[in-house]
Design an enzyme around this catalytic site. Structure first.
Site, mmCIF file in Angstrom:
data_model
loop_
_atom_site.group_PDB
_atom_site.id
_atom_site.type_symbol
_atom_site.label_atom_id
_atom_site.label_comp_id
_atom_site.label_asym_id
_atom_site.label_seq_id
_atom_site.Cartn_x
_atom_site.Cartn_y
_atom_site.Cartn_z
ATOM 1 N N SER A 222 0.854 -1.187 0.000
ATOM 2 C CA SER A 222 0.000 0.000 0.000
ATOM 3 C C SER A 222 0.889 1.235 0.000
ATOM 4 C CB SER A 222 -0.875 0.028 1.251
ATOM 5 O OG SER A 222 -0.070 0.271 2.396
ATOM 6 N N ASP A 223 0.406 2.327 -0.588
ATOM 7 C CA ASP A 223 1.072 3.588 -0.319
ATOM 8 C C ASP A 223 0.921 3.842 1.188
ATOM 9 O OD1 ASP A 223 2.388 5.984 -0.387
ATOM 10 O OD2 ASP A 223 1.228 6.837 -2.028
ATOM 11 N N TRP A 224 1.726 4.757 1.715
ATOM 12 C CA TRP A 224 1.788 4.926 3.174
ATOM 13 C C TRP A 224 0.412 5.342 3.748
ATOM 14 C CZ3 TRP A 224 5.406 2.482 1.435
ATOM 15 C CH2 TRP A 224 6.562 2.178 2.132
ATOM 16 N N ALA A 226 -2.407 3.933 2.958
ATOM 17 C CA ALA A 226 -3.488 3.846 1.963
ATOM 18 C C ALA A 226 -4.376 2.621 2.154
ATOM 19 C CB ALA A 226 -2.903 3.836 0.556
#
Ligand code: BGC
Length: 827
Positions: A222-224, A226
């Site tokens: 995941s993006d941070w 997300a």
């Protein structure tokens, strides 16, 4: 290898497996000694390898930003940059680089434009593929990001990108596809945004497109912050939640598996992917890594590569004649006096803001580079002229001494009762801590952070001395309090905004040259708020200083210097606070009074060379009033040396625009402002330069444009008459170097399909190849064009289709300059 991975997986309990699927902290993954898995370290990306710290203590080679790399149109060079990044990663104990970013330049207003390669999926994919190959050949994982349609920053956590299927396939996904299929990238980052109503970390495309159709066998992280859910994300194909250790998986995912809402097989698949990644980077005992780990590069080789790469990305968009000869390269023997002007001349802007930030060991400013290259025989004068920002810069290290007299500052961490809990000696005035203040000092135990320094300024007069940070700031100068204030961010600001442009406070203070003045700045941090539902543990603030000089005086001084010089080099641009992750730009104009500076200088010096130091397009309303304009982008730490090489003619400016350069604000440029949470991509497949054709307007400079120091004649182009839909045609282009210097030409092929039954861009890049030739030499360059480059996505059939019939392939040095056309028929 697969059998070994399965064996290790089989020995783990459900809890142990699931523990591995959330990060251990901001930048690392959990080890599992029982199966020989060591801790893995991840790091941003893409303009260098930052490492686990966000400050100057762990310096990183700062490579040209992605726009600049793509502007080279040179895959071999970008692959070498990838190898250098692998060596950097290894040196810093990093296993996984959070790069490259292959989102497209949908709009020049996008805050992360500088961090992406191009408006065009073919160029993006080829440069991205080269970057990943180089990196992974050094045994370090690349993480291609952000999947997908992550093209604007406004409301970036929640914005719903509404993209039609053809635009998604033919543009946005097309940039990722070869990076997965051809370069075999080992990790993909799922974006913050939603796509057509579903958040990216839960999107069916993760499985259906990325894993099943393209055969991706690595980790989707995941993006941070997300990851928004337990079951939907786990079932959709997200493999790793970042950062950790909190988040919505852990025990909740264990419970979901026990309750049958997530299949254990799905968990096993994620863990296998993670073990595969670990094995590839050499983090799994007893399994050979995919490549031998990259060795560190000697400093001199790093500098040479970065210098050549910066020059290879510089785009000379204009080079008119003065007294019968193009103004560039400079006529060095004739030079006696050069004025190097503009806000970015002394303060090199080598990179953009946000997670792409790295801390280079040094930077060479244009002024330093030119001074060194021109030598003592040429007088070089400098004047800032105007400011590019109203914000105060970070206090320069050279003016700061610690209380014990070493260079820099002392930082003290204070508990609520005022006791000092820890200290750091630091070589800089900008501070960021993530998660903790160090292994022994959790953030919760610190109420305030103080920076102490002895300030010594070089000039007597009024200075602005201040601090930046969200919370309370108190400044004391020579023991007397200058101010104590509480600061605020604009409503709705992103936490990254608090890091990139924290609110500032300052006082005007009278300082005498050479006198040492004790200064203390106390900062009481306030919560930056959350990313999504999670609180972010970031403490960030700065000590700021600038000489208070009236702008009018500076401007007059710069103009006077220009009038007396043989050549005026004006370095204009933006800053990493203007172009950053976390927010979009709302204007393409050069900040401050820079246009006025260029106009005034050009009026007094006919040999005015403007260097544009920005990561993304800015408006150049004076472009036809100056003889030369060189776009330098954010070119990395060797900026000034590379600039001197190019201006003096030791190297050609190698770049071609990877994105169209707009002539005016807004108009038909795609918006980055969501309405009611939705950002509608109503331009569909008509991105970048082709949108201008469609609207019947002209950009300032077309896609692909860029001049070298020689000129080229396009003698002819030939192609086989037929092309199979899944085949390849080679367009053979004969060119001649008409000038007096050797040079490199990027030969570009643009396809079009007059009378197409499907809607298409007016024309689109179908292939390119570079060629070098000596003066007078004639060479043939072969440009491969794949059948797929002529295909469109058929939403009904959910498949690629190539319309049978004739296609035009126009050949030339840019989108706007097509010299020869051939036709091919697809059966
Ligand atoms: C950015 C990513 C980055 C991550 C870690 C996020 O805010 O969107 O590109 O890799 O932070 O810094």
């Amino acid at each position: 290898m697969e059998a070994a991975l399965r064996e290790r997986l089989a020995s783990l309990s459900l809890e142990e497996k699931i523990r591995l699927l959330t990060g251990a902290d901001f930048w690392s993954l959990h080890p599992e000694p029982a199966i020989g898995l060591r801790r893995l370290v991840v790091s941003d990306g893409p303009a260098g390898v930052r490492g686990e710290r966000w400050d100057e203590r762990d310096a990183s080679a700062n490579v040209p930003s992605p726009t600049a790399l793509a502007a080279s149109w040179d895959e071999a060079r970008v692959e070498r940059i990838g190898r250098l990044l692998a060596a950097e990663a290894r040196r810093k104990g990093v296993d996984v680089l959070l790069a490259p970013t292959v989102n497209l330049h949908r709009s020049p207003y996008g805050g992360r434009h500088f961090e992406c390669f191009s408006e065009d999926p073919l160029l993006t994919a080829r440069i991205g593929t080269a970057y990943v190959r180089g990196l992974q050949a050094g045994g370090v994982a690349a993480t291609v990001k952000h999947f997908v349609a992550n093209d604007s920053e406004t409301d970036r956590w929640n914005v719903d990108a509404q993209v039609d299927e053809r635009a998604l396939r033919e543009r946005y996904l097309a940039a990722f596809e070869p990076v997965v299929r051809e370069a075999g990238v080992w990790a993909v980052m799922a974006a913050y945004n939603s796509v057509n109503g579903t958040t990216a970390t839960e999107h069916p495309m993760l499985k259906a497109v990325l894993k099943d159709e393209w055969g991706f066998d690595g980790v989707v992280m995941s993006d941070w912050y997300a990851a928004r859910s337990t079951e939907p994300a786990a079932n959709a194909g997200l493999d790793l939640v970042m950062p950790g250790p909190g988040g919505l998986w852990g025990e909740r995912l264990v419970a979901a598996v026990r309750a049958g809402r997530v299949a254990e097989a799905a968990v096993d698949d994620k863990v296998l992917r993670l073990l595969r990644l670990a094995a590839r980077v050499g983090a799994l005992d007893g399994v050979d890594p995919a490549a031998p780990p990259a060795r560190p590069w000697p400093d001199a080789e790093v500098a040479a590569e970065l210098r050549a790469s910066a020059a290879a990305g510089f785009v000379l968009v204009r080079n008119a004649a003065v007294d019968g000869a193009p103004v560039l390269p400079l006529d060095r023997p004739a030079l006696r006096r050069v004025a190097v002007l503009g806000p970015n001349a002394e303060a090199a802007r080598t990179l953009g803001g946000g997670s792409a930030t790295v801390f280079p060991p040094y930077t060479i400013s244009p002024l330093e580079g030119l001074r060194a290259a021109l030598g003592p025989g040429v007088r070089v004068d400098h004047g800032r002229g105007v400011r590019s920002t109203d914000r105060l810069p970070v206090a320069p290290l050279s003016l700061l001494r610690r209380p014990d007299r070493g260079e820099g500052v002392e930082v003290r961490f204070l508990a609520a009762d005022g006791t000092v809990r820890g200290r750091e000696r630091r070589s800089g005035g900008a501070f960021t801590w993530l998660s903790s203040f160090g292994p022994e000092l959790p953030m919760g135990e610190v109420a305030a952070v103080e920076v102490h320094t002895l300030l010594r300024v070089p000039e007597t007069g009024t200075w602005r001395l201040g601090g930046s940070g969200l919370g309370r700031l108190r400044l004391t100068v020579a023991g007397r309090m200058a101010f104590e204030v509480a600061t605020e961010l604009p409503p709705g600001a992103d936490p990254v905004e608090a890091m990139m442009r924290p609110p500032q406070a300052w006082a005007a203070v009278e300082l005498r040259a050479g006198e040492e003045v004790p200064v203390a700045l106390r900062y009481r941090p306030r919560d930056l708020g959350g990313f999504g539902e999670t609180e972010v543990a970031v403490v960030t603030f700065q000590l700021n200083l600038a000489r208070q000089t009236p702008d009018a005086e500076e401007l007059e001084r710069a103009v006077a210097l220009a009038a007396e010089a043989d050549v005026a080099v004006v370095v204009v641009g933006t800053t990493e606070e203007v172009e950053s992750e976390g927010y979009d730009r709302d204007s393409l104009a050069l900040p401050g009074r820079q246009d006025e500076l260029v106009g005034r200088v050009a009026a007094v010096n006919p040999r005015t060379v403007v260097v544009v130091n920005s990561g993304a397009p800015v408006l150049l309303p004076w472009a036809d009033q100056v003889p030369a304009v060189l776009v330098a982008w954010f070119p990395g730490q060797e900026f000034g040396n590379a600039l001197a090489d190019v201006l003096c003619g030791d190297r050609e400016p190698g770049g071609r625009l990877p994105t169209v350069w707009p002539a005016a604000e807004h108009g038909h440029l795609p918006s980055t402002r969501p309405v009611g949470g939705r950002l509608v991509y109503d331009e569909s497949v008509h991105l970048g330069n082709s949108a201008y054709d469609r609207a019947g307007t002209r950009p300032a400079f077309p896609f692909g444009h860029g001049l070298g120091y020689t000129t080229w004649e396009y003698l002819d182009a030939t192609a086989p008459p037929r092309l199979e839909p899944d085949g390849r045609a080679v367009v053979a282009v004969r060119v001649r170097n008409r000038g007096t210097r050797p040079g490199r030409e990027v030969v570009q092929v643009y396809a079009s399909r007059p009378g197409s039954t499907v809607e298409r861009p007016a024309r689109w890049l179908a292939g390119f190849a570079a060629v070098t030739a000596d003066p007078g030499q004639e060479v043939t360059v072969e440009v491969p064009v794949a059948g797929r480059a002529l295909a469109h996505w058929d939403p009904g059939a959910r498949a690629w289709a190539v319309e049978p019939g004739r296609y035009q392939l126009a050949v030339g040095p840019s989108y706007g300059d097509r010299r020869r056309t051939v036709r091919v028929t697809v059966k």
